[in-house]
Design a protein around this motif. Sequence first.
Motif, mmCIF file in Angstrom:
data_model
loop_
_atom_site.group_PDB
_atom_site.id
_atom_site.type_symbol
_atom_site.label_atom_id
_atom_site.label_comp_id
_atom_site.label_asym_id
_atom_site.label_seq_id
_atom_site.Cartn_x
_atom_site.Cartn_y
_atom_site.Cartn_z
ATOM 1 N N PHE A 37 0.862 -1.175 0.000
ATOM 2 C CA PHE A 37 0.000 0.000 0.000
ATOM 3 C C PHE A 37 0.903 1.230 0.000
ATOM 4 O O PHE A 37 2.096 1.135 0.296
ATOM 5 C CB PHE A 37 -0.879 0.030 1.263
ATOM 6 N N ARG A 38 0.322 2.379 -0.307
ATOM 7 C CA ARG A 38 1.095 3.614 -0.243
ATOM 8 C C ARG A 38 0.215 4.749 0.267
ATOM 9 O O ARG A 38 -0.996 4.707 0.133
ATOM 10 C CB ARG A 38 1.705 3.970 -1.600
ATOM 11 N N GLN A 39 0.883 5.725 0.838
ATOM 12 C CA GLN A 39 0.149 6.851 1.413
ATOM 13 C C GLN A 39 0.936 8.135 1.229
ATOM 14 O O GLN A 39 2.146 8.191 1.482
ATOM 15 C CB GLN A 39 -0.125 6.617 2.898
ATOM 16 N N VAL A 40 0.203 9.149 0.809
ATOM 17 C CA VAL A 40 0.738 10.501 0.679
ATOM 18 C C VAL A 40 0.141 11.330 1.808
ATOM 19 O O VAL A 40 -1.033 11.157 2.144
ATOM 20 C CB VAL A 40 0.361 11.100 -0.691
ATOM 21 N N PRO A 41 0.898 12.218 2.431
ATOM 22 C CA PRO A 41 0.349 13.035 3.522
ATOM 23 C C PRO A 41 -0.943 13.724 3.121
ATOM 24 O O PRO A 41 -1.035 14.318 2.038
ATOM 25 C CB PRO A 41 1.459 14.045 3.800
ATOM 26 N N GLY A 42 -1.940 13.605 3.987
ATOM 27 C CA GLY A 42 -3.221 14.247 3.725
ATOM 28 C C GLY A 42 -4.174 13.412 2.896
ATOM 29 O O GLY A 42 -5.316 13.831 2.664
ATOM 30 N N LYS A 43 -3.723 12.250 2.444
ATOM 31 C CA LYS A 43 -4.579 11.376 1.647
ATOM 32 C C LYS A 43 -4.708 10.015 2.299
ATOM 33 O O LYS A 43 -3.884 9.632 3.135
ATOM 34 C CB LYS A 43 -4.023 11.233 0.233
ATOM 35 N N THR A 91 5.334 9.004 -5.767
ATOM 36 C CA THR A 91 5.952 9.425 -4.515
ATOM 37 C C THR A 91 4.991 9.202 -3.350
ATOM 38 O O THR A 91 3.846 9.662 -3.380
ATOM 39 C CB THR A 91 6.360 10.907 -4.581
ATOM 40 N N ALA A 92 5.457 8.472 -2.353
ATOM 41 C CA ALA A 92 4.612 8.130 -1.202
ATOM 42 C C ALA A 92 5.441 7.326 -0.207
ATOM 43 O O ALA A 92 6.569 6.918 -0.505
ATOM 44 C CB ALA A 92 3.410 7.298 -1.636
ATOM 45 N N VAL A 93 4.859 7.101 0.959
ATOM 46 C CA VAL A 93 5.391 6.098 1.878
ATOM 47 C C VAL A 93 4.716 4.770 1.519
ATOM 48 O O VAL A 93 3.493 4.695 1.433
ATOM 49 C CB VAL A 93 5.109 6.454 3.345
ATOM 50 N N TYR A 94 5.539 3.764 1.297
ATOM 51 C CA TYR A 94 5.039 2.457 0.902
ATOM 52 C C TYR A 94 5.068 1.510 2.094
ATOM 53 O O TYR A 94 6.081 1.423 2.801
ATOM 54 C CB TYR A 94 5.872 1.896 -0.242
ATOM 55 N N PHE A 95 3.946 0.800 2.285
ATOM 56 C CA PHE A 95 3.787 -0.112 3.405
ATOM 57 C C PHE A 95 3.558 -1.527 2.902
ATOM 58 O O PHE A 95 2.823 -1.745 1.927
ATOM 59 C CB PHE A 95 2.588 0.286 4.264
ATOM 60 N N CYS A 96 4.119 -2.456 3.610
ATOM 61 C CA CYS A 96 3.851 -3.878 3.406
ATOM 62 C C CYS A 96 2.809 -4.293 4.445
ATOM 63 O O CYS A 96 2.850 -3.828 5.599
ATOM 64 C CB CYS A 96 5.145 -4.662 3.592
ATOM 65 N N ALA A 97 1.890 -5.165 4.060
ATOM 66 C CA ALA A 97 0.826 -5.554 4.977
ATOM 67 C C ALA A 97 0.379 -6.986 4.715
ATOM 68 O O ALA A 97 0.550 -7.506 3.609
ATOM 69 C CB ALA A 97 -0.362 -4.606 4.842
ATOM 70 N N ARG A 98 -0.211 -7.580 5.746
ATOM 71 C CA ARG A 98 -0.753 -8.927 5.634
ATOM 72 C C ARG A 98 -2.247 -8.898 5.893
ATOM 73 O O ARG A 98 -2.703 -8.268 6.849
ATOM 74 C CB ARG A 98 -0.090 -9.876 6.632
ATOM 75 N N GLY A 99 -2.976 -9.586 5.033
ATOM 76 C CA GLY A 99 -4.404 -9.686 5.232
ATOM 77 C C GLY A 99 -4.894 -11.061 4.840
ATOM 78 O O GLY A 99 -4.097 -11.933 4.442
ATOM 79 N N SER A 100 -6.213 -11.248 4.948
ATOM 80 C CA SER A 100 -6.801 -12.532 4.564
ATOM 81 C C SER A 100 -7.803 -12.377 3.434
ATOM 82 O O SER A 100 -8.220 -13.368 2.835
ATOM 83 C CB SER A 100 -7.470 -13.190 5.776
ATOM 84 N N SER A 101 -8.170 -11.138 3.145
ATOM 85 C CA SER A 101 -9.136 -10.895 2.080
ATOM 86 C C SER A 101 -8.949 -9.475 1.569
ATOM 87 O O SER A 101 -8.694 -8.554 2.349
ATOM 88 C CB SER A 101 -10.557 -11.077 2.611
ATOM 89 N N PHE A 106 -6.497 -5.087 6.275
ATOM 90 C CA PHE A 106 -5.313 -5.904 6.502
ATOM 91 C C PHE A 106 -4.918 -5.825 7.976
ATOM 92 O O PHE A 106 -5.098 -4.806 8.628
ATOM 93 C CB PHE A 106 -4.179 -5.447 5.591
ATOM 94 N N HIS A 107 -4.332 -6.951 8.489
ATOM 95 C CA HIS A 107 -4.144 -7.067 9.931
ATOM 96 C C HIS A 107 -2.819 -6.501 10.422
ATOM 97 O O HIS A 107 -2.763 -5.842 11.451
ATOM 98 C CB HIS A 107 -4.184 -8.547 10.330
ATOM 99 N N ASP A 108 -1.763 -6.808 9.712
ATOM 100 C CA ASP A 108 -0.417 -6.481 10.185
ATOM 101 C C ASP A 108 0.259 -5.565 9.186
ATOM 102 O O ASP A 108 0.149 -5.771 7.969
ATOM 103 C CB ASP A 108 0.410 -7.763 10.357
ATOM 104 N N TRP A 109 0.992 -4.584 9.715
ATOM 105 C CA TRP A 109 1.609 -3.569 8.879
ATOM 106 C C TRP A 109 3.065 -3.354 9.251
ATOM 107 O O TRP A 109 3.441 -3.439 10.423
ATOM 108 C CB TRP A 109 0.868 -2.240 9.044
#
Length: 119
Positions: A37-43, A91-101, A106-109
């Motif tokens: 996933f990714r996130q930009v400040p304010g979004k 351009t963003a902060v990119y996150f790794c995550a675990r989910g089941s669906s 998603f549960h873990d980040w």
Amino acid sequence: QVQLAESGGGLVQAGGSLRLSCAASGRIYSSAILGWFRQVPGKEREFVAGIRWSSGTTLYADSVKGRFTISLDKAEKMVYLQMNSLKPEDTAVYFCARGSSYGSPFHDWGQGTQVTVSS
């Protein structure tokens, strides 16, 4: 619970490439989905790509199709995101995550890694 740690972010020029890595620890069930996933400040955080642990089936956001590739190394419990033809809007902060669906939160980040694409 699964612990996730991202690495590989940085500064790159538009048109360039980066590969993000996510190291997973803990028990990963075969039904798990590992995603980026990714996130930009304010979004809001947005889905980028996902891969099913058991089958390797992938899913991509339209904005990255044909440019990004998600992959797994099950033996090493690693998830990768190869990003090519990068654009300033990536351009963003990119996150790794675990989910089941894909339809549920998603549960873990991980803690995230910054990707900056200069024009």
